[in-house]
Design a protein around this motif. Structure first.
Motif, PDB file in Angstrom:
ATOM      1  N   PHE A  73      66.773 -30.103  38.170  1.00  0.00           N
ATOM      2  CA  PHE A  73      66.840 -29.336  36.918  1.00  0.00           C
ATOM      3  C   PHE A  73      66.193 -27.965  37.108  1.00  0.00           C
ATOM      4  O   PHE A  73      66.740 -26.934  36.697  1.00  0.00           O
ATOM      5  N   ASN A  74      65.016 -27.956  37.724  1.00  0.00           N
ATOM      6  CA  ASN A  74      64.307 -26.692  37.927  1.00  0.00           C
ATOM      7  C   ASN A  74      65.099 -25.747  38.828  1.00  0.00           C
ATOM      8  O   ASN A  74      65.168 -24.539  38.562  1.00  0.00           O
ATOM      9  N   ALA A  75      65.682 -26.281  39.886  1.00  0.00           N
ATOM     10  CA  ALA A  75      66.472 -25.435  40.787  1.00  0.00           C
ATOM     11  C   ALA A  75      67.702 -24.871  40.080  1.00  0.00           C
ATOM     12  O   ALA A  75      68.078 -23.712  40.276  1.00  0.00           O
ATOM     13  N   GLY A  79      64.148 -22.153  38.391  1.00  0.00           N
ATOM     14  CA  GLY A  79      64.017 -21.412  39.643  1.00  0.00           C
ATOM     15  C   GLY A  79      62.818 -20.484  39.679  1.00  0.00           C
ATOM     16  O   GLY A  79      61.972 -20.469  38.793  1.00  0.00           O
ATOM     17  N   LEU A  80      62.722 -19.692  40.734  1.00  0.00           N
ATOM     18  CA  LEU A  80      61.670 -18.688  40.864  1.00  0.00           C
ATOM     19  C   LEU A  80      62.218 -17.388  40.297  1.00  0.00           C
ATOM     20  O   LEU A  80      62.837 -16.596  40.975  1.00  0.00           O
ATOM     21  N   GLY A  81      62.002 -17.171  39.021  1.00  0.00           N
ATOM     22  CA  GLY A  81      62.585 -16.000  38.367  1.00  0.00           C
ATOM     23  C   GLY A  81      63.795 -16.396  37.544  1.00  0.00           C
ATOM     24  O   GLY A  81      63.887 -16.096  36.375  1.00  0.00           O
ATOM     25  N   ARG A  82      64.749 -17.088  38.174  1.00  0.00           N
ATOM     26  CA  ARG A  82      65.889 -17.653  37.440  1.00  0.00           C
ATOM     27  C   ARG A  82      66.510 -18.747  38.277  1.00  0.00           C
ATOM     28  O   ARG A  82      66.411 -18.758  39.505  1.00  0.00           O
ATOM     29  N   GLY A  83      67.147 -19.678  37.609  1.00  0.00           N
ATOM     30  CA  GLY A  83      67.777 -20.784  38.306  1.00  0.00           C
ATOM     31  C   GLY A  83      69.151 -20.389  38.839  1.00  0.00           C
ATOM     32  O   GLY A  83      69.598 -19.246  38.701  1.00  0.00           O
ATOM     33  N   GLU A  84      69.807 -21.374  39.430  1.00  0.00           N
ATOM     34  CA  GLU A  84      71.140 -21.134  39.991  1.00  0.00           C
ATOM     35  C   GLU A  84      72.157 -20.796  38.893  1.00  0.00           C
ATOM     36  O   GLU A  84      73.077 -20.018  39.099  1.00  0.00           O
ATOM     37  N   LEU A  85      71.976 -21.390  37.703  1.00  0.00           N
ATOM     38  CA  LEU A  85      72.876 -21.145  36.579  1.00  0.00           C
ATOM     39  C   LEU A  85      72.091 -20.660  35.368  1.00  0.00           C
ATOM     40  O   LEU A  85      70.951 -21.075  35.163  1.00  0.00           O
ATOM     41  N   LEU A  86      72.716 -19.808  34.572  1.00  0.00           N
ATOM     42  CA  LEU A  86      72.141 -19.394  33.287  1.00  0.00           C
ATOM     43  C   LEU A  86      73.031 -19.989  32.191  1.00  0.00           C
ATOM     44  O   LEU A  86      74.128 -19.485  31.951  1.00  0.00           O
ATOM     45  N   PRO A  87      72.586 -21.071  31.547  1.00  0.00           N
ATOM     46  CA  PRO A  87      73.462 -21.833  30.647  1.00  0.00           C
ATOM     47  C   PRO A  87      73.540 -21.268  29.236  1.00  0.00           C
ATOM     48  O   PRO A  87      73.337 -21.985  28.252  1.00  0.00           O
ATOM     49  N   TYR A  88      73.843 -19.979  29.112  1.00  0.00           N
ATOM     50  CA  TYR A  88      73.875 -19.311  27.811  1.00  0.00           C
ATOM     51  C   TYR A  88      75.222 -18.641  27.574  1.00  0.00           C
ATOM     52  O   TYR A  88      75.767 -17.992  28.476  1.00  0.00           O
ATOM     53  N   ALA A  89      75.724 -18.757  26.351  1.00  0.00           N
ATOM     54  CA  ALA A  89      77.020 -18.165  26.013  1.00  0.00           C
ATOM     55  C   ALA A  89      77.024 -16.666  26.267  1.00  0.00           C
ATOM     56  O   ALA A  89      77.982 -16.115  26.818  1.00  0.00           O
ATOM     57  N   SER A  90      75.952 -15.965  25.858  1.00  0.00           N
ATOM     58  CA  SER A  90      75.900 -14.507  26.039  1.00  0.00           C
ATOM     59  C   SER A  90      76.100 -14.138  27.497  1.00  0.00           C
ATOM     60  O   SER A  90      76.838 -13.201  27.819  1.00  0.00           O
ATOM     61  N   TYR A  91      75.423 -14.872  28.396  1.00  0.00           N
ATOM     62  CA  TYR A  91      75.526 -14.544  29.819  1.00  0.00           C
ATOM     63  C   TYR A  91      76.943 -14.806  30.335  1.00  0.00           C
ATOM     64  O   TYR A  91      77.523 -13.983  31.047  1.00  0.00           O
TER      65      TYR A  91
END
Length: 202
Positions: A73-75, A79-91
């Motif tokens: 989940f963290n990866a 993540g360090l700064g951000r994860g592999e995915l950004l699970p947001y509609a805006s993004y």
């Protein structure tokens, strides 16, 4: 009419839809603990594409540990700064966080009298939040259960434009193990919902 009476008026198919929305939202909101992993491992599915995806998720959950899921989940999402995915509609829809899709969602949530919980600090356009909101609309967590038209409008405006893309990305993400199966369930469920809403459109 009491809330209990309203809940009794919801047919079993809609209750199952709400349960699946809630379940996906729960898995995406925070790392699954031992109890949620046990519940997931106990799921069974039929031979439909969604049923097979659910059975696959159950098999992976059976072999998963809370510590392993937390690392995954963290990866994926932190993540360090951000994860592999950004699970947001805006993004997904604009390439940036906190953009117009979030502003539109907040307007629609206010109209539906849906408010963010005090202990939730991430933007409301996360996939976890949208799954839980959809479940709440179906069962009437924010007042009377939403009719099919209001459900369709919310789904088409805030979930359909990016959900399949997100769940497909989740399936194929480098860090995904359990969450690859969550992605498969989400992708199949979104296809069913999109088609059902299309068929019931006036």
């Amino acid at each position: 009419m009491s809330l209990q009476a309203e809940l009794m008026d919801i047919d079993s198919e809609d209750r199952l839809r709400a349960d699946l929305y809630n379940f996906i939202g729960l898995l995406l909101a925070r790392p699954a603990g031992e109890m949620l992993l046990e519940q997931t491992a106990a799921l069974t599915g039929d031979d439909s594409p969604l049923g097979e995806a659910i059975a696959g998720l159950a098999r992976v959950a059976k072999a998963s540990t809370p510590k392993g899921v937390e690392r995954e989940f963290n990866a994926l999402f932190i993540g360090l700064g951000r994860g592999e995915l950004l699970p947001y509609a805006s993004y997904y829809l604009t390439g940036f966080l906190n953009e117009k899709p979030l502003a539109k969602l907040r307007q629609d949530m206010a109209a539906l009298r849906v408010t963010r919980a005090d202990n939730v600090f991430e933007p409301e356009d996360s996939m976890a939040s949208l799954m839980e909101t959809m479940a709440g609309l179906i069962v009437g967590r924010f007042g009377a259960p939403a009719d099919i038209e209001r459900q369709r409008t919310f789904f088409n405006n805030h979930i359909a434009p990016w959900a399949t893309h997100f769940f497909t990305d989740l399936e194929g993400a480098q860090s995904s193990v359990l969450y690859a199966s969550v992605g498969a369930v989400g992708r199949e469920f979104m296809a069913i919902e999109r088609e059902a809403f299309r068929m019931t459109a006036g």
